[in-house]
Design a protein around this motif. Sequence first.
Motif, mmCIF file in Angstrom:
data_model
loop_
_atom_site.group_PDB
_atom_site.id
_atom_site.type_symbol
_atom_site.label_atom_id
_atom_site.label_comp_id
_atom_site.label_asym_id
_atom_site.label_seq_id
_atom_site.Cartn_x
_atom_site.Cartn_y
_atom_site.Cartn_z
ATOM 1 N N ARG A 3 -19.073 90.810 -52.306
ATOM 2 C CA ARG A 3 -17.982 90.299 -53.118
ATOM 3 C C ARG A 3 -18.403 90.217 -54.581
ATOM 4 O O ARG A 3 -19.457 89.696 -54.901
ATOM 5 N N CYS A 4 -17.526 90.691 -55.445
ATOM 6 C CA CYS A 4 -17.772 90.578 -56.870
ATOM 7 C C CYS A 4 -17.465 89.155 -57.327
ATOM 8 O O CYS A 4 -16.348 88.679 -57.142
ATOM 9 N N PRO A 5 -18.446 88.452 -57.915
ATOM 10 C CA PRO A 5 -18.211 87.072 -58.342
ATOM 11 C C PRO A 5 -17.310 86.982 -59.568
ATOM 12 O O PRO A 5 -16.824 85.907 -59.903
ATOM 13 N N LYS A 6 -17.076 88.094 -60.203
ATOM 14 C CA LYS A 6 -16.264 88.082 -61.419
ATOM 15 C C LYS A 6 -14.784 88.274 -61.097
ATOM 16 O O LYS A 6 -13.938 87.514 -61.551
ATOM 17 N N CYS A 7 -14.455 89.275 -60.289
ATOM 18 C CA CYS A 7 -13.043 89.566 -60.029
ATOM 19 C C CYS A 7 -12.660 89.347 -58.569
ATOM 20 O O CYS A 7 -11.482 89.389 -58.230
ATOM 21 N N GLY A 8 -13.641 89.097 -57.689
ATOM 22 C CA GLY A 8 -13.335 88.787 -56.301
ATOM 23 C C GLY A 8 -13.142 89.984 -55.395
ATOM 24 O O GLY A 8 -12.850 89.834 -54.220
ATOM 25 N N PHE A 23 -22.884 96.616 -58.032
ATOM 26 C CA PHE A 23 -22.032 97.169 -59.076
ATOM 27 C C PHE A 23 -20.591 97.163 -58.599
ATOM 28 O O PHE A 23 -20.272 97.707 -57.541
ATOM 29 N N CYS A 24 -19.722 96.495 -59.344
ATOM 30 C CA CYS A 24 -18.311 96.427 -58.974
ATOM 31 C C CYS A 24 -17.550 97.585 -59.598
ATOM 32 O O CYS A 24 -17.558 97.760 -60.812
ATOM 33 N N LYS A 25 -16.903 98.368 -58.716
ATOM 34 C CA LYS A 25 -16.144 99.510 -59.210
ATOM 35 C C LYS A 25 -14.851 99.079 -59.883
ATOM 36 O O LYS A 25 -14.250 99.816 -60.643
ATOM 37 N N ASN A 26 -14.413 97.848 -59.579
ATOM 38 C CA ASN A 26 -13.150 97.359 -60.123
ATOM 39 C C ASN A 26 -13.286 96.882 -61.570
ATOM 40 O O ASN A 26 -12.510 97.272 -62.428
ATOM 41 N N CYS A 27 -14.288 96.028 -61.817
ATOM 42 C CA CYS A 27 -14.411 95.451 -63.162
ATOM 43 C C CYS A 27 -15.710 95.837 -63.857
ATOM 44 O O CYS A 27 -15.978 95.387 -64.958
ATOM 45 N N ALA A 28 -16.526 96.638 -63.173
ATOM 46 C CA ALA A 28 -17.780 97.136 -63.744
ATOM 47 C C ALA A 28 -18.841 96.059 -63.912
ATOM 48 O O ALA A 28 -19.802 96.230 -64.653
ATOM 49 N N TYR A 29 -18.673 94.936 -63.213
ATOM 50 C CA TYR A 29 -19.702 93.900 -63.232
ATOM 51 C C TYR A 29 -20.952 94.418 -62.541
ATOM 52 O O TYR A 29 -20.877 95.029 -61.489
ATOM 53 N N LYS A 30 -22.090 94.161 -63.129
ATOM 54 C CA LYS A 30 -23.342 94.663 -62.584
ATOM 55 C C LYS A 30 -24.384 93.552 -62.575
ATOM 56 O O LYS A 30 -24.519 92.816 -63.545
HETATM 57 ZN ZN LIG Z 1 -15.483 92.916 -60.083
#
Ligand SMILES: [Zn+2]
Length: 63
Positions: A3-8, A23-30
């Motif tokens: 789970r991405c902690p930034k966008c969920g 690495f989140c493909k949705n918001c690019a959080y890494k």
């Molecule tokens: Zn994200």
Amino acid sequence: SQRCPKCGTIDKENRLNREHAFFCKNCAYKSNDDRVAAINIQQLGTEWISGTERPCYTKVEIN
Ligand SMILES: [Zn+2]
């Protein structure tokens, strides 16, 4: 954690197991995947304290 902690966004492909990276493909959080797992667990704990009866959005994985 997946789970991405930034966008969920939950996506098993967010996690690059070989590199221990997230690495989140949705918001690019890494970030480091262990750090992401810790953040997700902390967010669950915060929900629990604030009164959510069953805080749950994904399986908590501890490796
Ligand atoms: Zn994200």
